[in-house]
Motif scaffolding. Structure first.
Motif, PDB file in Angstrom:
ATOM      1  N   ILE A 195     -19.590  -6.636 -15.417  1.00 42.80           N
ATOM      2  CA  ILE A 195     -20.636  -5.618 -15.497  1.00 42.80           C
ATOM      3  C   ILE A 195     -20.473  -4.876 -16.824  1.00 42.80           C
ATOM      4  O   ILE A 195     -19.483  -4.172 -17.049  1.00 42.80           O
ATOM      5  N   GLY A 196     -21.456  -5.072 -17.682  1.00 42.60           N
ATOM      6  CA  GLY A 196     -21.354  -4.565 -19.047  1.00 42.60           C
ATOM      7  C   GLY A 196     -21.131  -5.688 -20.044  1.00 42.60           C
ATOM      8  O   GLY A 196     -20.751  -5.440 -21.195  1.00 42.60           O
ATOM      9  N   ALA A 197     -21.382  -6.925 -19.604  1.00 42.53           N
ATOM     10  CA  ALA A 197     -21.324  -8.060 -20.535  1.00 42.53           C
ATOM     11  C   ALA A 197     -22.320  -7.819 -21.669  1.00 42.53           C
ATOM     12  O   ALA A 197     -23.386  -7.242 -21.464  1.00 42.53           O
ATOM     13  N   SER A 198     -21.959  -8.275 -22.869  1.00 46.46           N
ATOM     14  CA  SER A 198     -22.779  -7.954 -24.041  1.00 46.46           C
ATOM     15  C   SER A 198     -22.984  -9.189 -24.910  1.00 46.46           C
ATOM     16  O   SER A 198     -22.121 -10.076 -24.960  1.00 46.46           O
ATOM     17  N   ARG A 199     -24.119  -9.199 -25.624  1.00 49.31           N
ATOM     18  CA  ARG A 199     -24.364 -10.262 -26.608  1.00 49.31           C
ATOM     19  C   ARG A 199     -23.641  -9.974 -27.922  1.00 49.31           C
ATOM     20  O   ARG A 199     -23.482 -10.868 -28.743  1.00 49.31           O
ATOM     21  N   ASN A 200     -23.216  -8.750 -28.107  1.00 48.94           N
ATOM     22  CA  ASN A 200     -22.546  -8.346 -29.348  1.00 48.94           C
ATOM     23  C   ASN A 200     -21.086  -8.788 -29.305  1.00 48.94           C
ATOM     24  O   ASN A 200     -20.312  -8.308 -28.459  1.00 48.94           O
ATOM     25  N   PRO A 201     -20.662  -9.680 -30.208  1.00 48.91           N
ATOM     26  CA  PRO A 201     -19.283 -10.187 -30.168  1.00 48.91           C
ATOM     27  C   PRO A 201     -18.230  -9.108 -30.337  1.00 48.91           C
ATOM     28  O   PRO A 201     -17.058  -9.349 -30.003  1.00 48.91           O
ATOM     29  N   GLU A 202     -18.629  -7.939 -30.845  1.00 49.19           N
ATOM     30  CA  GLU A 202     -17.650  -6.874 -31.047  1.00 49.19           C
ATOM     31  C   GLU A 202     -17.513  -5.952 -29.839  1.00 49.19           C
ATOM     32  O   GLU A 202     -16.648  -5.073 -29.842  1.00 49.19           O
ATOM     33  N   ARG A 203     -18.316  -6.162 -28.813  1.00 54.65           N
ATOM     34  CA  ARG A 203     -18.250  -5.302 -27.638  1.00 54.65           C
ATOM     35  C   ARG A 203     -17.270  -5.856 -26.607  1.00 54.65           C
ATOM     36  O   ARG A 203     -17.075  -7.068 -26.474  1.00 54.65           O
TER      37      ARG A 203
END
Length: 461
Positions: A15-23
């Motif tokens: 929960i809170g998966a992101s497309r931004n590799p830095e997240r």
């Protein structure tokens, strides 16, 4: 409720998966894919249809199947609602990596998160943690990329730590030295699952031979001591305490919001409960390796065998500084050694096999000391740079010595070349703990001596 849900889930919602590799949420999902998690992964993000090729869900309500475990990587104020949503989809466990709770004085939000967990009977690791790394069960919730913090191989030592930053450093050190991990748990603010729960769980875990715990403060002193007492009857428990000075205590309180308590009282209670207490990070890494592979010492007499005189002297100094007895052999054993070895070899304790040494001489000399009944452990210092110490043959015969000796054996050796370094790593994986300095090898033996005393005390009662 058991803690298997954190190590053997069949499905995980991130929960809170992101497309931004830095997240953080992106790194966790990527690591779960890279490690080969065998179950189902459900990324949750209302602004993405898929992440890293996996279908994404706008909320946990949309996930079609039951969730076993939730990993929550959101702003702190969003975590109670996220936990509730995961619980309604069946989650029995949650890892909250988010910070911003009691460690910064936000106790109200932490209590609200705990209330949700209690209402829905969800076990929680965290918040303010890295979570779990288990290379055998292929779980990795650490939000640290593999290229930044390389993961260790599977092993037999499980580590629990309140500090995520220290934990990541430990993983790096363990990987660099070619050693392994059974389970790694960073539990942060211990909203629910605390050090006592984890030690109790690992005490029953067949994949864990040694439990190593970095502790800043204790949530429930009685439960913690009882857990150590119970675990130490089955396997060694190694404790490193953070906050042993007044300044360190202040740092602990500002780090995880823990109350450390008086260090001298803590260490005394922990030792009485059956733990091996160490003082440094090197010892925290080295002692469990020896405990996982060697029997405990039954006494304090150590025989030193080397093929480098200077190393032998440093070994003797290191041992005696730690309270060991490096006693000379009896006249009977001296006579046997002189018959076995060339006349120009300095025989005694230490015995120096010189630059003419062979692995066969290490085997024969080690067995002579081990079978004499005069010593409680063997301390080897095989230098691989001399002509007769061919790496492959040395590996085979040193392992034969370990297998035939009824005494614990540790070694100190220098990785002079890449070939030698790989040989030393192989030797350690086969059961002989090897350390890069005489002092570290002596400290590992000290752990074996202390655990031997603990075992005798347990058996006496």
């Amino acid at each position: 409720m058991g803690l298997d849900i954190f190590f053997k889930p069949k499905s995980i919602a991130i929960i809170g998966a992101s497309r931004n590799p830095e997240r953080v949420g992106h790194v966790i999902l990527k690591r779960m894919i890279e490690i080969g998690f065998p179950g189902k992964l459900y990324p949750v993000n209302p602004r993405a249809e898929e992440i890293l090729g996996i279908k994404c869900y706008s909320s946990t309500d949309e996930i079609p199947d039951q969730i076993d475990l939730a990993v929550i990587a959101l702003r702190a104020d969003m975590t109670p609602q996220a936990l509730e949503g995961a619980a309604k989809r069946g989650a029995k466990g949650a890892i909250v990596v988010s910070g911003g709770f009691s460690e910064i004085g936000n106790e109200d939000l932490e209590r609200k998160l705990l209330e949700v967990a209690r209402n829905y009977k969800v076990r929680v690791i965290g918040p303010n943690c890295l979570g779990v790394f288990d290379p055998k069960d292929r779980i990795d919730t650490l939000f640290l990329p593999e290229e930044v913090i390389p993961r260790p191989r599977p092993g037999e030592v499980s580590i629990i730590t309140q500090s995520g930053s220290l934990g990541s450093a430990l993983l790096t050190m363990i990987r660099k030295e070619g050693r392994g991990i059974s389970k790694f748990i960073s539990y942060g603010n211990r909203l629910d699952v605390d050090e006592g729960d984890l030690i109790n769980y690992l005490a029953d875990d067949d994949e864990t031979k040694v439990i190593a715990a970095y502790i800043e403060g204790v949530a429930n002193g009685r439960k913690f001591m009882d857990a150590i007492r119970r675990a130490s009857m089955k396997k060694p428990v190694v404790i490193l305490k953070g906050g042993r000075t007044s300044s360190g205590d202040r740092a602990v309180k500002s780090h995880t919001g823990s109350l450390a308590g008086r260090s001298d009282i803590f260490q005394s209670a922990v030792k009485q409960s059956g733990a091996v207490v160490v003082d440094t990070l090197d010892e925290f890494i080295d002692v469990p390796v020896a405990l996982a592979t060697q029997p405990p010492m039954r006494g304090d007499r150590v025989a030193v065998i080397t093929n480098g005189g200077g190393f032998g002297i440093l070994a003797v100094d290191s041992l005696e500084q730690r309270g060991f007895r490096v006693t000379p052999p009896s006249s009977k054993l001296m006579e046997k050694l002189r018959e076995m070895l060339p006349p120009y070899y300095p025989v005694g304790n230490p015995t120096d096999l010189t630059g003419d040494s062979t692995p066969e001489q290490f085997l024969e000399t080690g067995l002579a000391f081990a079978e004499s009944g005069e010593y409680d452990a063997l301390y080897l210092l095989p230098l691989f740079g001399v002509p007769g110490m061919e790496p492959e043959r040395t590996k085979r015969l040193l392992i034969e010595l370990v297998n035939r000796s009824k005494l614990p054996v540790v070694a100190c050796a220098v990785p002079t070349t890449p070939e030698v370094e790989e040989t030393l790593n192989e030797i350690e994986r086969m059961g002989l703990p090897i350390y890069p300095t005489p002092e570290r090898a002596a400290s590992a033996l000290k752990g074996l001596l202390e655990y031997g005393e603990i075992r005798r005390r347990i058996e006496h009662f």
